[in-house]
Write a protein that holds these residues in place. Structure first.
Motif, PDB file in Angstrom:
ATOM      1  N   GLU A 148       0.834  -1.209   0.000  1.00 30.88           N
ATOM      2  CA  GLU A 148       0.000   0.000   0.000  1.00 30.88           C
ATOM      3  C   GLU A 148       0.863   1.253   0.000  1.00 30.88           C
ATOM      4  N   ALA A 149       1.920   1.250   0.794  1.00 33.95           N
ATOM      5  CA  ALA A 149       2.808   2.411   0.830  1.00 33.95           C
ATOM      6  C   ALA A 149       3.497   2.618  -0.517  1.00 33.95           C
ATOM      7  N   LEU A 150       3.848   1.533  -1.185  1.00 34.72           N
ATOM      8  CA  LEU A 150       4.487   1.627  -2.496  1.00 34.72           C
ATOM      9  C   LEU A 150       3.533   2.223  -3.523  1.00 34.72           C
ATOM     10  N   VAL A 151       2.284   1.788  -3.503  1.00 35.05           N
ATOM     11  CA  VAL A 151       1.291   2.326  -4.438  1.00 35.05           C
ATOM     12  C   VAL A 151       1.052   3.809  -4.175  1.00 35.05           C
ATOM     13  N   GLU A 152       1.099   4.195  -2.904  1.00 39.16           N
ATOM     14  CA  GLU A 152       0.877   5.602  -2.558  1.00 39.16           C
ATOM     15  C   GLU A 152       2.115   6.461  -2.796  1.00 39.16           C
ATOM     16  N   GLY A 153       3.241   5.846  -3.121  1.00 35.05           N
ATOM     17  CA  GLY A 153       4.443   6.607  -3.425  1.00 35.05           C
ATOM     18  C   GLY A 153       5.387   6.795  -2.265  1.00 35.05           C
ATOM     19  N   ASN A 154       5.119   6.146  -1.142  1.00 35.43           N
ATOM     20  CA  ASN A 154       5.995   6.263   0.018  1.00 35.43           C
ATOM     21  C   ASN A 154       7.034   5.143  -0.043  1.00 35.43           C
ATOM     22  N   MET A 155       8.065   5.348  -0.849  1.00 35.49           N
ATOM     23  CA  MET A 155       9.069   4.318  -1.110  1.00 35.49           C
ATOM     24  C   MET A 155       9.867   3.960   0.140  1.00 35.49           C
ATOM     25  N   HIS A 156      10.177   4.947   0.958  1.00 33.67           N
ATOM     26  CA  HIS A 156      10.988   4.709   2.154  1.00 33.67           C
ATOM     27  C   HIS A 156      10.264   3.794   3.140  1.00 33.67           C
ATOM     28  N   PHE A 157       9.014   4.112   3.436  1.00 32.20           N
ATOM     29  CA  PHE A 157       8.249   3.278   4.363  1.00 32.20           C
ATOM     30  C   PHE A 157       8.014   1.886   3.780  1.00 32.20           C
ATOM     31  N   ALA A 158       7.782   1.804   2.487  1.00 28.96           N
ATOM     32  CA  ALA A 158       7.570   0.510   1.847  1.00 28.96           C
ATOM     33  C   ALA A 158       8.816  -0.365   1.971  1.00 28.96           C
ATOM     34  N   ALA A 159       9.980   0.226   1.775  1.00 28.09           N
ATOM     35  CA  ALA A 159      11.223  -0.541   1.868  1.00 28.09           C
ATOM     36  C   ALA A 159      11.465  -1.022   3.294  1.00 28.09           C
ATOM     37  N   ILE A 160      11.257  -0.152   4.266  1.00 29.38           N
ATOM     38  CA  ILE A 160      11.478  -0.540   5.663  1.00 29.38           C
ATOM     39  C   ILE A 160      10.483  -1.620   6.086  1.00 29.38           C
ATOM     40  N   SER A 161       9.232  -1.449   5.729  1.00 31.71           N
ATOM     41  CA  SER A 161       8.207  -2.414   6.102  1.00 31.71           C
ATOM     42  C   SER A 161       8.450  -3.766   5.434  1.00 31.71           C
ATOM     43  N   ASN A 162       8.835  -3.744   4.173  1.00 27.20           N
ATOM     44  CA  ASN A 162       9.105  -4.987   3.458  1.00 27.20           C
ATOM     45  C   ASN A 162      10.341  -5.694   4.024  1.00 27.20           C
ATOM     46  N   ASP A 163      11.373  -4.937   4.357  1.00 32.71           N
ATOM     47  CA  ASP A 163      12.578  -5.534   4.943  1.00 32.71           C
ATOM     48  C   ASP A 163      12.291  -6.150   6.308  1.00 32.71           C
ATOM     49  N   MET A 164      11.487  -5.456   7.100  1.00 32.35           N
ATOM     50  CA  MET A 164      11.130  -5.994   8.412  1.00 32.35           C
ATOM     51  C   MET A 164      10.305  -7.270   8.260  1.00 32.35           C
TER      52      MET A 164
END
Length: 96
Positions: free
Chosen positions: A33-49
């Motif tokens: 969802e964060a990736l679709v909304e354009g929040n790349m930083h949060f998407a990367a951290i959430s996916n890594d976690m």
């Protein structure tokens, strides 16, 4: 989510592992969802976690309940942070 972290000590190893897999799945959904909304930083951290939790779910469930509780608290904090900023979840992730 907080009630899960406080009850982690009372669960069996299989139940703990299942909770870690569920949390990882929720983090992956949040990352999408964060990736679709354009929040790349949060998407990367959430996916890594999510990936780290999924890979280490067995050890987290078996070894030290204190570390398991800490990991769950951090993961639920990430989910709570995303939900606070985005109270209404996306219905569709279609990009036009």
């Amino acid at each position: 989510m907080e009630e899960i972290t406080s009850l982690i000590r009372d669960l069996s190893i299989e139940e703990r592992e299942e909770i870690f897999v569920d949390i990882a799945r929720m983090l992956e959904c949040t990352a999408r969802e964060a990736l679709v909304e354009g929040n790349m930083h949060f998407a990367a951290i959430s996916n890594d976690m999510a990936e780290a939790i999924r890979i280490n779910a067995d050890e987290l469930a078996r070894d030290d309940p204190d570390n398991a509780e800490l990991v769950l608290q951090q993961a639920t904090a990430m989910l709570s942070q995303f939900e606070a900023v985005h109270p209404y979840r996306m219905v569709s992730m279609a990009v036009h």
